[in-house]
Design a protein around this motif. Structure first.
Motif, PDB file in Angstrom:
ATOM      1  N   UNK A  56       1.009  -1.116  -0.038  1.00 18.06           N
ATOM      2  CA  UNK A  56       0.221  -0.017   0.025  1.00 18.06           C
ATOM      3  C   UNK A  56       0.847   1.278  -0.071  1.00 18.06           C
ATOM      4  N   UNK A  57       1.321   1.781  -1.294  1.00 20.02           N
ATOM      5  CA  UNK A  57       2.280   2.786  -1.288  1.00 20.02           C
ATOM      6  C   UNK A  57       1.385   4.113  -0.920  1.00 20.02           C
ATOM      7  N   UNK A  58       2.155   5.295  -0.760  1.00 20.07           N
ATOM      8  CA  UNK A  58       1.584   6.336  -0.365  1.00 20.07           C
ATOM      9  C   UNK A  58       2.249   7.060   0.996  1.00 20.07           C
ATOM     10  N   UNK A  59       1.800   8.441   1.172  1.00 19.62           N
ATOM     11  CA  UNK A  59       2.364   8.875   2.472  1.00 19.62           C
ATOM     12  C   UNK A  59       1.638   8.517   3.794  1.00 19.62           C
ATOM     13  N   UNK A  60       1.175   7.442   4.016  1.00 15.56           N
ATOM     14  CA  UNK A  60       0.317   7.329   5.137  1.00 15.56           C
ATOM     15  C   UNK A  60       1.583   6.793   6.367  1.00 15.56           C
ATOM     16  N   UNK A  61       1.065   7.172   7.417  1.00 15.13           N
ATOM     17  CA  UNK A  61       2.102   6.697   8.693  1.00 15.13           C
ATOM     18  C   UNK A  61       1.556   5.916   9.679  1.00 15.13           C
ATOM     19  N   UNK A  62       0.166   5.570   9.673  1.00 17.20           N
ATOM     20  CA  UNK A  62      -0.038   4.504  10.567  1.00 17.20           C
ATOM     21  C   UNK A  62      -1.367   3.876   9.909  1.00 17.20           C
ATOM     22  N   UNK A  63      -1.372   2.541  10.446  1.00 16.60           N
ATOM     23  CA  UNK A  63      -2.717   1.766   9.785  1.00 16.60           C
ATOM     24  C   UNK A  63      -3.194   1.094  10.992  1.00 16.60           C
ATOM     25  N   UNK A 102      -3.054  11.959  11.356  1.00 17.13           N
ATOM     26  CA  UNK A 102      -4.305  11.837  11.919  1.00 17.13           C
ATOM     27  C   UNK A 102      -5.659  11.578  11.162  1.00 17.13           C
ATOM     28  N   UNK A 103      -5.497  12.004   9.741  1.00 15.08           N
ATOM     29  CA  UNK A 103      -6.550  11.998   8.689  1.00 15.08           C
ATOM     30  C   UNK A 103      -6.448  10.698   8.052  1.00 15.08           C
ATOM     31  N   UNK A 104      -7.744   9.987   7.654  1.00 16.29           N
ATOM     32  CA  UNK A 104      -7.826   9.030   6.880  1.00 16.29           C
ATOM     33  C   UNK A 104      -7.169   9.186   5.321  1.00 16.29           C
ATOM     34  N   UNK A 105      -6.383   8.415   5.144  1.00 15.06           N
ATOM     35  CA  UNK A 105      -5.757   8.504   3.747  1.00 15.06           C
ATOM     36  C   UNK A 105      -6.304   7.616   2.786  1.00 15.06           C
ATOM     37  N   UNK A 106      -6.693   6.128   3.469  1.00 13.96           N
ATOM     38  CA  UNK A 106      -7.352   5.159   2.627  1.00 13.96           C
ATOM     39  C   UNK A 106      -8.007   4.514   3.668  1.00 13.96           C
ATOM     40  N   UNK A 107      -9.427   4.044   3.299  1.00 12.91           N
ATOM     41  CA  UNK A 107      -9.820   2.947   4.276  1.00 12.91           C
ATOM     42  C   UNK A 107     -10.297   1.821   3.129  1.00 12.91           C
ATOM     43  N   UNK A 108      -9.956   0.633   3.750  1.00  7.96           N
ATOM     44  CA  UNK A 108     -10.147  -0.610   2.717  1.00  7.96           C
ATOM     45  C   UNK A 108     -10.849  -1.813   3.550  1.00  7.96           C
ATOM     46  N   UNK A 109     -11.512  -2.578   2.751  1.00  5.79           N
ATOM     47  CA  UNK A 109     -12.040  -3.940   3.383  1.00  5.79           C
ATOM     48  C   UNK A 109     -11.240  -4.946   2.701  1.00  5.79           C
TER      49      UNK A 109
END
Length: 142
Positions: A56-63, A102-109
């Motif tokens: 899951x590429x991108x600039x996310x920092x937490x999952x 602290x903001x949702x980058x992506x939500x996945x099921x």
């Protein structure tokens, strides 16, 4: 101002109102991602491992990883935003909320993957590990 100009402005204004209304209404809705599911489940053999950042590429920092039967209230408390799920997530599978500052980058099921529930950094590595009766994924977060 001609009729064409006026209709163009009305159309543009209507689209703006609709798009803003769509953003304000409802919450984050997890999307299914078959490619990510396939990548995670390809690790279901002892010794296989891969960094979540590669899958899951991108600039996310937490999952945040949530399992079936987690309450909507518990999910919203973690992601600090309204989410578009039932009162209890009934799956089958897991919800992953990738966060950026602290903001949702992506939500996945993901349908029936085996990531242990919890909160992890972008350093998360998933590793297939043997367990009686099958294989489970280990979450390694450095």
């Amino acid at each position: 101002m001609g009729i064409t100009d006026m209709l163009g402005r009305i159309t543009a204004g209507s689209l703006l109102v609709l798009s803003l209304g769509g953003c304000a209404a409802g919450g984050a809705e997890p999307e299914r991602d078959q490619a990510l599911y396939d990548q995670v489940n390809s690790l279901n053999q002892p010794g296989r491992e891969r960094a979540m950042r590669e899958m899951q590429p991108g600039s996310w920092d937490t999952v945040h990883v949530f399992e079936e039967y987690t309450s909507k209230e518990a999910v919203q408390a973690k992601v600090h935003r309204e989410v578009d799920i039932d009162d209890y997530y009934s799956g089958p599978g897991q919800l992953l909320f990738f966060m950026q500052n602290g903001e949702i980058f992506r939500a996945v099921e993901l349908n029936a993957s085996r990531i242990p529930s919890g909160t992890y950094s972008s350093n998360l590595v998933l590793r297939g590990g043997p367990t009686p009766g099958g294989v489970r994924l280990e979450a390694i977060d450095s």
